[in-house]
Motif scaffolding. Structure first.
Motif, short mmCIF file in Angstrom:
data_model
loop_
_atom_site.label_atom_id
_atom_site.label_comp_id
_atom_site.label_asym_id
_atom_site.label_seq_id
_atom_site.Cartn_x
_atom_site.Cartn_y
_atom_site.Cartn_z
N ALA A 89 1.45 -0.66 -0.09
CA ALA A 89 0.18 0.20 0.31
C ALA A 89 0.79 1.02 0.44
CB ALA A 89 -0.94 0.04 1.09
N ILE A 90 2.09 1.05 0.51
CA ILE A 90 3.15 2.55 0.13
C ILE A 90 3.67 2.63 -0.49
CG2 ILE A 90 4.88 3.28 1.67
CD1 ILE A 90 4.30 1.71 4.70
N ALA A 91 3.93 1.36 -1.11
CA ALA A 91 4.42 1.32 -2.24
C ALA A 91 3.80 2.37 -3.70
CB ALA A 91 5.18 0.12 -2.59
N ARG A 92 2.09 1.45 -3.21
CA ARG A 92 1.44 2.11 -4.63
C ARG A 92 0.86 3.67 -4.45
NH1 ARG A 92 -1.56 -2.72 -3.13
NH2 ARG A 92 -2.80 -1.28 -1.59
N VAL A 93 1.09 4.32 -2.71
CA VAL A 93 0.90 5.39 -2.92
C VAL A 93 2.04 6.30 -3.44
CG1 VAL A 93 1.14 7.53 -1.31
CG2 VAL A 93 -0.73 5.24 -0.70
N GLU A 94 3.64 5.93 -3.22
CA GLU A 94 4.11 6.55 -3.50
C GLU A 94 4.84 6.95 -5.09
OE1 GLU A 94 7.96 4.25 -1.51
OE2 GLU A 94 7.38 5.05 0.42
N GLU A 95 4.37 5.67 -5.90
CA GLU A 95 3.66 5.48 -7.16
C GLU A 95 3.65 6.82 -8.13
OE1 GLU A 95 2.12 2.37 -10.16
OE2 GLU A 95 3.84 1.40 -8.55
N GLN A 96 2.15 6.65 -6.93
CA GLN A 96 1.62 8.02 -7.34
C GLN A 96 2.22 9.07 -6.80
OE1 GLN A 96 -1.83 6.91 -4.77
NE2 GLN A 96 -3.01 5.29 -6.30
N LEU A 97 2.72 9.01 -6.19
CA LEU A 97 3.47 10.96 -5.92
C LEU A 97 4.72 11.07 -6.93
CD1 LEU A 97 3.61 10.48 -2.27
CD2 LEU A 97 2.33 11.90 -3.30
N LEU A 98 4.59 9.90 -7.03
CA LEU A 98 6.05 9.73 -8.25
C LEU A 98 5.46 10.67 -9.52
CD1 LEU A 98 8.77 7.17 -7.84
CD2 LEU A 98 9.44 9.64 -7.19
N SER A 99 4.56 10.10 -9.90
CA SER A 99 3.75 9.88 -11.09
C SER A 99 3.55 11.31 -11.45
CB SER A 99 2.52 9.11 -11.24
OG SER A 99 1.47 9.39 -10.92
N TYR A 100 2.57 12.25 -9.95
CA TYR A 100 2.65 13.35 -10.13
C TYR A 100 3.63 14.34 -10.23
CZ TYR A 100 0.78 17.56 -7.97
OH TYR A 100 0.56 19.15 -7.57
N ARG A 101 4.68 13.95 -9.44
CA ARG A 101 6.05 14.82 -9.45
C ARG A 101 6.14 14.96 -11.74
NH1 ARG A 101 11.61 12.58 -8.70
NH2 ARG A 101 10.74 11.48 -10.07
N ASP A 102 5.68 13.99 -12.11
CA ASP A 102 5.97 14.13 -13.44
C ASP A 102 5.19 14.95 -14.90
OD1 ASP A 102 8.05 12.39 -13.13
OD2 ASP A 102 6.86 10.15 -13.82
N ILE A 103 3.11 15.09 -14.10
CA ILE A 103 2.69 15.85 -14.23
C ILE A 103 2.64 17.00 -14.46
CG2 ILE A 103 0.16 16.24 -13.73
CD1 ILE A 103 0.19 13.14 -13.37
N THR A 104 3.87 17.65 -13.22
CA THR A 104 4.25 18.35 -12.14
C THR A 104 5.02 19.45 -13.22
OG1 THR A 104 4.71 18.17 -10.57
CG2 THR A 104 2.35 18.54 -10.36
N ASP A 105 5.79 18.44 -13.44
CA ASP A 105 6.88 19.05 -14.75
C ASP A 105 6.43 20.07 -15.44
OD1 ASP A 105 8.79 17.60 -12.62
OD2 ASP A 105 9.55 16.69 -14.08
N GLY A 106 5.65 19.82 -16.29
CA GLY A 106 5.46 20.17 -17.26
C GLY A 106 4.29 21.61 -16.59
N ARG A 107 3.76 22.01 -15.92
CA ARG A 107 2.82 22.50 -14.93
C ARG A 107 2.66 23.71 -15.59
NH1 ARG A 107 3.49 23.10 -9.00
NH2 ARG A 107 4.81 25.10 -9.91
N ASP A 108 3.73 24.55 -15.18
CA ASP A 108 3.97 25.82 -16.21
C ASP A 108 3.68 26.01 -17.46
OD1 ASP A 108 4.25 27.00 -13.49
OD2 ASP A 108 6.46 26.98 -13.62
N GLU A 109 4.06 25.39 -17.99
CA GLU A 109 4.07 25.24 -19.79
C GLU A 109 2.97 25.20 -20.44
OE1 GLU A 109 4.95 22.55 -23.34
OE2 GLU A 109 6.17 22.40 -22.10
N LEU A 110 2.29 23.78 -19.82
CA LEU A 110 0.48 23.74 -19.91
C LEU A 110 -0.30 24.90 -19.37
CD1 LEU A 110 -2.03 22.09 -20.26
CD2 LEU A 110 -1.50 21.04 -18.20
#
Length: 141
Positions: A89-110
């Protein structure tokens, strides 16, 4: 180690130990007279945020002074509890946090593209949940 899971009450509902029984789905033990009487005696309910459940292998983590009650769980119920409390369960949440980071990398451009397309800043805030200051900064002012 015991063969029973434990229901217990935390003094601080913000502590992340165990899982709220309501988050696991229907549990037969929650309908037993013993659990109902224990909940009544504690002055709480089955959906109270301070009520937690731990599988047998983790019951040593129950705080010493916490009110607790051993409860039997079926194999299927125990599997659901373990899925919500274990390292997976912890690994799943950490994976979601990492994917959120990937999404926010292009946030300003979007945000910049949205502004250039004519989307109002307040609407960007509504859609993204971003802070208005972040949207303003991405707009260049």
């Amino acid at each position: 180690m015991t063969d029973d899971a434990y229901l217990f009450l935390l003094d601080d509902a913000a502590v992340r130990l165990g899982v709220p029984p309501a988050a696991v789905g229907d549990l037969a033990c929650m309908e037993t007279p013993a659990v109902r009487a224990w909940l009544d005696a504690q002055g709480t309910t089955a959906t109270a945020p301070e009520l937690r459940l731990l599988p047998p292998e983790e019951t040593g983590a129950v705080p010493g002074g916490a009110e607790r009650l051993p409860v039997p769980l079926s194999d299927e119920e125990l599997g659901r509890v373990r899925a919500r409390t274990g390292p997976e369960a912890i690994a799943r949440v950490e994976e979601q946090l990492l994917s959120y980071r990937d999404i926010t990398d292009g946030r300003d451009e979007l945000i910049g593209r949205a502004l250039a397309a004519g989307v109002a800043p307040h609407r960007i805030v509504e859609l993204t949940g971003e802070d208005p200051a972040t949207v303003t900064a991405a707009a260049g002012g």
